[in-house]
Design an enzyme around this catalytic site. Structure first.
Site, PDB file in Angstrom:
ATOM      1  CG  ASN A 105      -2.058  -1.037   1.042  1.00  0.00           C
ATOM      2  OD1 ASN A 105      -2.389  -1.440  -0.072  1.00  0.00           O
ATOM      3  ND2 ASN A 105      -2.629  -1.474   2.149  1.00  0.00           N
ATOM      4  CB  CYS A 129     -10.708  -5.226  -3.294  1.00  0.00           C
ATOM      5  SG  CYS A 129      -9.018  -4.730  -3.170  1.00  0.00           S
ATOM      6  NE  ARG A 173     -11.581  -1.055  -0.957  1.00  0.00           N
ATOM      7  CZ  ARG A 173     -10.352  -1.535  -0.852  1.00  0.00           C
ATOM      8  NH1 ARG A 173      -9.386  -1.030  -1.584  1.00  0.00           N
ATOM      9  NH2 ARG A 173     -10.075  -2.524  -0.036  1.00  0.00           N
TER      10      ARG A 173
END
Length: 424
Positions: free
Chosen positions: A23, A122, A127
């Site tokens: 990340n 994902c 999101r």
């Protein structure tokens, strides 16, 4: 399609080296687009998402050179952004990885235009990209969403401004931060994400000539500069990989030392492991966990933005609670649909009851191996952890999720004594 087979019953012992943070490396690779000279990134993990990001940078015209390095030195990537010729991130690449949206801010700030397909990646619920869009609009960008693409332009340089994030967004903070670096004047970002990966991105940008203060706090102040030069940055260690190996040791009653780690980024996770009965010793760059052969105690946890308990460790601690002594309650406040691993853990004999965003886990004396299917990156890790303590074989399908975020996980676990193999 490849699968992983885990044969349970072995306590883990030994040492493992942690890779660079997934990340952190993805936004840092995107940040190289802001520079006007080559940028070298080291401690880069071997991950599918890194390969996708390299393909995306190459698609934009950047010249990318990968040095596989050595075990001690690690992998490095040299990006020369001077050859970038166009500013469109196509659906074919973006659809496989949500982090692709992180080229939006750099392209817009550097070239005054950007088109990025709405992201994929994902399957863990909503999101929203609105934090990215509104933040860039606060810097003067003109943005529309048409035919599945975010289209952004600016009339000359972006202009510094003040933006308050409606909700804490890691990638939103990163995108607006990168754009602000080349904006004219001062930008203040309020309610910014405080994650260590955001701080690592800021450290990289500062190494290239950016003027940033407050990264790692809710208020980040950026004094815009006219250009970023070349330079070098080493990616910080992956705190989620670190936590995953520590949970594996705790579940199996083992004793493991993780090296090349950053324990100062893991306070919430280490606190929960201590609560579970582990003895933990840290240095500046290592963590040792010793369970003394004991069964872990169940823990309660609530996910929240850093420095609270990370959502990316929720599935692993659910696996721990499945074999712990007692009842553990897990509240997931960050993402919806992030209990998709529950049904697979139930197949192994776990006792889990889900009520909305809460999972109640009653620890079982033992789990039984079974065929299971990974549904997302961290869920796949939780199934491997459960397989380590289940009787017999656990076969995990759709492990391509795993390769998005864990480097050589079967080799690393095998070196600690796990019986684990990948099959075609």
């Amino acid at each position: 399609m490849a699968k992983i087979v885990v044969t349970g019953g072995q306590a883990l012992h030994g040492e493992v080296h942690i890779s660079g943070a997934k990340n952190a490396v993805l936004p840092i690779l995107c940040a190289t687009l802001l520079a006007d000279a080559p940028v070298e990134i080291s401690n880069v993990p071997h991950l599918h998402d890194v390969i996708t990001t390299v393909k995306l940078l190459s698609e934009l015209g950047a010249e990318v050179t990968i040095d596989e390095g050595t075990l001690a030195k690690g992998r490095s990537i040299l990006v020369d952004p001077r050859s970038v010729t166009h500013q469109i991130a196509p659906y074919e690449l973006v659809k496989t990885m949500r982090a692709s949206i992180l080229v939006l801010g750099p392209l817009l700030a550097r070239y005054g235009t950007a088109e990025v397909s709405l992201p994929g990646g994902c399957a863990i619920g909503s999101r929203p990209v609105d934090q990215h869009i509104k933040g860039l609009q606060a810097l003067g960008a003109d943005i529309s969403v048409e035919n599945g693409y975010i289209k952004a332009t600016s009339n000359g340089r972006l202009k510094g401004g003040r933006y308050v994030f409606d909700m804490v967004s890691v990638t939103g903070t990163e995108n607006v931060l990168m754009a602000a670096v080349l904006a004219e004047g001062t930008t203040v970002l309020e309610n910014a994400a405080m994650e260590p990966e955001v701080t690592d991105l800021a450290d990289c940008l500062i190494a290239l000539g950016a003027q940033i203060e407050g990264a790692g706090t809710p208020r980040i102040t950026v004094q815009g500069v006219e250009r970023l030069g070349g330079g070098h940055h080493a990616v910080l260690p992956d705190r989620i990989e670190t936590g995953t190996f520590l949970v594996a040791a705790a579940m199996t009653g083992g004793s493991v030392t993780v090296r090349r780690a950053r324990p100062d980024t893991l306070d919430a996770v280490l606190d929960k492991l201590t609560e579970a009965g582990a003895t933990i010793t840290t240095t500046a760059d290592s963590v040792t966990l010793d369970m003394h052969g004991k069964r872990p105690r169940a823990v309660n946890l609530t996910t929240a933005p850093y420095p609270a308990f990370p959502t990316d460790m929720q599935a692993q601690f659910m696996a721990l609670n499945c074999v712990a002594d007692g009842v553990g309650v897990i509240n997931e406040t960050i993402f919806e649909n992030r209990f998709m691993h529950v049904n697979e853990l139930l197949r192994l004999g776990a006792d889990i009851q889900v009520e909305g965003h809460t999972a109640i886990v009653r620890g079982a004396e033992r789990l039984s191996g079974a065929p299971v299917m990974a549904t997302d990156l961290r869920a796949s890790a939780s199934l491997i952890l459960a397989g380590l303590v289940a009787d017999g074989d656990t076969t995990i399908d759709r492990i391509y999720h795993l390769d998005r975020g864990y480097e050589n996980i079967e080799e690393k676990l095998g070196a600690l004594g796990a019986t684990i193999r990948r099959i075609a």
